[in-house]
Motif scaffolding. Structure first.
Motif, short mmCIF file in Angstrom:
data_model
loop_
_atom_site.label_atom_id
_atom_site.label_comp_id
_atom_site.label_asym_id
_atom_site.label_seq_id
_atom_site.Cartn_x
_atom_site.Cartn_y
_atom_site.Cartn_z
N ARG A 1 10.82 6.39 -1.67
CA ARG A 1 10.69 4.99 -1.24
C ARG A 1 9.37 4.35 -1.65
O ARG A 1 9.16 3.16 -1.44
CB ARG A 1 10.81 4.93 0.28
N GLU A 2 8.45 5.13 -2.23
CA GLU A 2 7.11 4.61 -2.52
C GLU A 2 7.09 3.97 -3.91
O GLU A 2 6.37 4.40 -4.82
CB GLU A 2 6.08 5.75 -2.34
N TRP A 3 7.90 2.93 -4.06
CA TRP A 3 8.15 2.31 -5.36
C TRP A 3 6.88 1.85 -6.07
O TRP A 3 6.78 1.92 -7.29
CB TRP A 3 9.06 1.10 -5.19
N TYR B 1 0.08 9.43 -7.27
CA TYR B 1 0.13 8.17 -6.51
C TYR B 1 1.23 8.20 -5.47
O TYR B 1 2.35 8.65 -5.73
CB TYR B 1 0.36 6.98 -7.46
N HIS B 2 0.87 7.74 -4.27
CA HIS B 2 1.81 7.56 -3.16
C HIS B 2 1.54 6.18 -2.59
O HIS B 2 0.70 5.44 -3.07
CB HIS B 2 1.56 8.62 -2.08
N SER B 3 2.26 5.84 -1.51
CA SER B 3 1.90 4.65 -0.75
C SER B 3 2.13 4.97 0.73
O SER B 3 2.85 5.91 1.04
CB SER B 3 2.75 3.44 -1.19
N TRP C 1 14.66 6.24 1.94
CA TRP C 1 14.77 7.67 1.64
C TRP C 1 13.44 8.19 1.09
O TRP C 1 12.76 7.48 0.34
CB TRP C 1 15.90 7.91 0.62
N ARG C 2 13.07 9.42 1.48
CA ARG C 2 11.77 9.98 1.08
C ARG C 2 11.91 11.20 0.15
O ARG C 2 11.17 11.33 -0.82
CB ARG C 2 11.03 10.42 2.34
N LYS C 3 12.86 12.08 0.45
CA LYS C 3 12.88 13.41 -0.16
C LYS C 3 13.67 13.40 -1.48
O LYS C 3 14.10 12.38 -1.97
CB LYS C 3 13.48 14.39 0.84
ZN ZN Z 1 4.19 9.83 -0.42
#
Ligand code: ZN
Ligand code: 0X9
Length: 729
Positions: free
Chosen positions: A161-163, A280-282, A211-213
């Protein structure tokens, strides 16, 4: 590297996947009580996305499904909705964001088009996802991989989801190909993996925005392994940093490196070990670095990480998003957010010595209609995405530059790594030395009572890094006041040391409503503690004649990576408190004690030195606070006047340290009994200027009595009579 297309099995899986009703995910908030409450949420497998105070109550923002919400309800958590589940978009119709698969303009198609049109952009697959999508790695510059060029890696979207992290990576590819100065491009192998988790990413466009995984069918009706908990370093060491429960957000998977997406990244590292990397994440606004698996555990290369990521006083990444509440990203050890295990940066650092960062990009704050925050749902606004990119470009460029020689890295805030140095004298000795420096050496320690003792130092594997090893004493050095690292040319002396104990000169600011003495101490009976907005000020310290002054402090604090306005500020005054300047700042969560060294160049020679600790709402503990100086003076009493000295006379301990003013040529040291029998004859080459006579060497104890020490250096001869008066000898 072979280009792979989805196999038949994967296509079948894709078809089957779409038949399964999408699990609806939405943001919810649950009240928690402090760190314990957060840890129990983590143990239930929730990734805490944000922390807020709602009606005076600390509240965690988490992503829930109907199923996991039931789990919370069963444990008595009142779950409140933050906002309705973002509707799954009917099609990829965003202005900025695009799915992986979207024909023509998706990530895959865009990269293919760039590679076809630009000789500096090369796209290859480094593996395939569970559903058969390629894990695409982009190489910028020369297509070949040269061993003469250091590798640098950037990654986006481990978490589906961390577009904005993928858009960051895409903009970086474009910028590097278009604008990176050519000599730098020609001297690095630069790689970008914009979507580490393509199945999950695609799923957020087609089925479930939050969704994350990845999309692993776990076999129990649930889907997904957290790609940032599956790496084989510290995998599953506890159930706070990852979860063994498949349906949870931080499920670590059945085995270390079990997921094909993880394996692709692992294989990439084996083939092209990056000197530096950013993942990179958010969306919190952080630059995190190893270690993250255990509170208080410092990486031996911390000074290199800090040079690049900056410090809270001099952060490297500014945050210019209009709605952001802070002006910069918080840099820190991973655990200043929360602990994670099986996480990428800890793994890359351990397995390949990669100086690896997790950047949590910010996501702004408030949607115009809801008055809420964006969170993971970054606005579909290219100007805002560009700002995130511009804010983060300086660190990316500093990382690329540093790959040539990380020891001389210079971060965007101008910081450089510190050289070899003593980080703490007491209650634990910590020394940072070049990783290449010779292994075990001895420490000469002077205690509060003036005794001289010798200790060994060790560097466990956790404390062996890429450029630095962190050495620690293998024995307690109770009441150590000065320390010499024999053979390393380092020494330090505590000019003062304080920790809220009885009988110490009083610090001001303690009392009703201010800093208090707490028995939750690192050492001794007490430490200082404060949770409000009060200032703790040291007595005046006379530093006349002292150079190379620094502050050692041990600290812990119970703030939060989500509430970085809560800060601890450290200040120094050279003039008894008339003027103050900031020397350090602390924020985040550190439930375990750790040492901080703060250099105080302005303290040299000051007659009225003071330090103070200004709290801004951070629950903050301090102990073992000392003003120290990097000086061998403590060990060269007579030596300073051009003579030779012994550490103790009469000698009551098991070692005696003989020191002298180092000459140009090696010194000759002789030790004789009083009847003239020679016991020791040795030479010591400069810059070493000491000899430790071990009175228990060879298993026999030297008898009490008088001895003669003779040191010959540069044509001068020093003689000292030494008396051994040890009990039992
Ligand atoms: Zn993340
Ligand atoms: O939990 C994660 O994997 C990362 N945060 S996110 O919200 N994007 O999921 C942070 C990983 C960084 N490392 C540590 N916090 N130890």
């Amino acid at each position: 590297m072979a280009r792979r297309t989805p196999g038949l099995l994967a296509l079948l899986l894709l078809a089957a996947g779409s038949a399964v009703a999408a699990q609806e995910l939405r943001l919810a908030q649950v009240p928690v009580s402090g760190r314990a409450g957060l840890d129990s949420l983590a143990r239930l497998g929730f990734e805490v996305a944000d922390l807020r105070t709602v009606a005076g109550q600390l509240t965690a923002v988490i992503v829930v499904s109907t199923q996991t919400e039931r789990l919370l309800a069963a444990r008595g958590y009142p779950v409140a909705a933050v906002e309705a589940a973002p509707a799954a978009p009917a099609a990829d119709t965003f202005k900025v964001f695009r799915s992986f698969d979207k024909p023509g303009t998706g990530i895959r198609a865009t990269l293919a088009a760039w590679a076809a049109a630009d000789t500096l952009i090369h796209v290859d697959s480094v593996g395939a996802s569970i559903e058969g999508r390629p894990i695409l790695a982009v190489k910028i510059g020369d297509p070949g991989d040269s061993p003469a060029r250091p590798n640098v890696l950037f990654m986006g979207t481990h978490h589906a989801r961390e577009w904005v992290s993928t858009e960051m990576a895409m903009r970086l590819i474009r910028w590097l190909a278009d604008s990176l100065p050519r000599p730098l491009l020609a001297s690095r192998d630069i790689w970008v993996i914009p979507v580490e988790n393509p199945d999950g990413y695609q799923y957020t466009f087609t089925a479930s925005r939050l969704w994350r995984k990845n999309r692993r069918p776990n076999g129990d009706g649930t889907f997904g392994v957290d790609p940032n908990r599956n790496y084989p370093a510290f995998w599953g060491v506890d159930n706070d940093g990852s979860s063994p429960v498949p349906g949870t957000e931080i499920y670590r998977g059945p085995a270390p490196g079990s997921e094909p997406e993880t394996q692709a990244v692992m294989a990439f590292h084996a083939a092209h070990p990056p000197v530096l990397a950013i993942s990179y994440h958010s969306y919190t606004g952080l630059v995190l670095y190893p270690y993250g698996f255990r509170y208080g555990e410092l990486a031996p290369d911390q000074t290199v990480f800090q040079a690049l990521a900056g410090t809270d006083l001099r952060p490297a990444v500014r945050d210019s998003l209009p709605a952001s509440t802070l002006s910069a990203y918080h840099p820190g050890d991973g655990w200043t957010l929360y602990t994670t295990n099986g996480e990428y940066t800890d793994w890359a650092y351990r397995a390949f010595g990669t100086i690896a960062f997790t950047t949590e990009l910010t996501s702004g704050c408030c949607t115009p209609d809801s008055g809420l925050y964006y969170g993971f749902v970054f606005p579909d606004d290219s100007a805002l995405v560009d700002r995130v990119f511009r804010d983060n470009l300086p660190l990316a460029l500093a990382v690329i530059a540093a790959a040539g020689d990380p020891a001389t890295a210079q971060g965007p805030s101008g910081l450089r790594p510190a050289g070899a140095r003593i980080e703490s004298v007491w209650p634990e000795v910590r020394i940072s030395l070049a990783a290449a420096a010779p292994a075990p050496f001895s420490l000469s320690v002077r205690t509060a009572s003036g005794q001289m003792v010798t200790r060994n130092a060790r560097a466990d594997s956790l404390w062996r890094g890429r450029l630095r090893n962190s050495w620690r004493s293998d024995l307690s050095t109770d009441a150590a006041r000065a320390l010499r690292v024999d053979g390393a040319g380092l020494a330090a002396e505590l000019v003062t040391i304080a920790g809220a104990e009885d009988g110490e000169p009083a610090w001001t600011g303690t009392g009703v409503g201010g800093w208090t003495r707490t028995s939750d101490a690192l050492v001794g009976r007490y430490a200082w503690y404060e949770a409000g907005n009060d200032t703790l000020t040291s007595p005046v310290v006379d530093l006349r004649g002292r150079t190379r002054v620094w502050l050692q402090l041990w600290t812990k604090y119970a703030g939060s990576g989500f509430a970085l306005q809560q800060r601890g500020q450290v200040q120094f005054s050279p003039d008894s408190g008339r003027t103050w300047s900031d020397v350090a700042a602390l924020a985040g969560s550190s439930p375990a004690w750790y040492p901080v060294r703060v250099d105080l160049p302005a303290a040299a020679g000051a007659a009225g030195a003071r330090v103070r600790f200004v709290d801004h709402g951070l629950p903050w503990w301090l102990d073992a606070v000392g003003v120290a100086t990097d000086s061998t003076a403590a060990f060269q009493l007579i030596a300073a006047a051009g003579g030779a000295d012994v550490s103790e006379n009469p000698v009551k301990g098991d070692q005696v340290v003989i020191s002298w003013a180092a000459g140009a040529a090696p010194a000759r040291v002789g030790i004789y009994t009083f009847t003239g029998e020679r016991l020791i004859a040795t030479t010591v080459a400069p810059p070493n200027n000491e000899y430790v006579w071990d009175l228990t060497a060879g298993g026999r104890r030297m008898p009490n009595g008088a001895y003669l020490v003779v040191v010959q250096v540069d044509g001068r001869v020093f003689r000292r009579r030494l008396f051994l008066t040890r009990t039992g000898a």
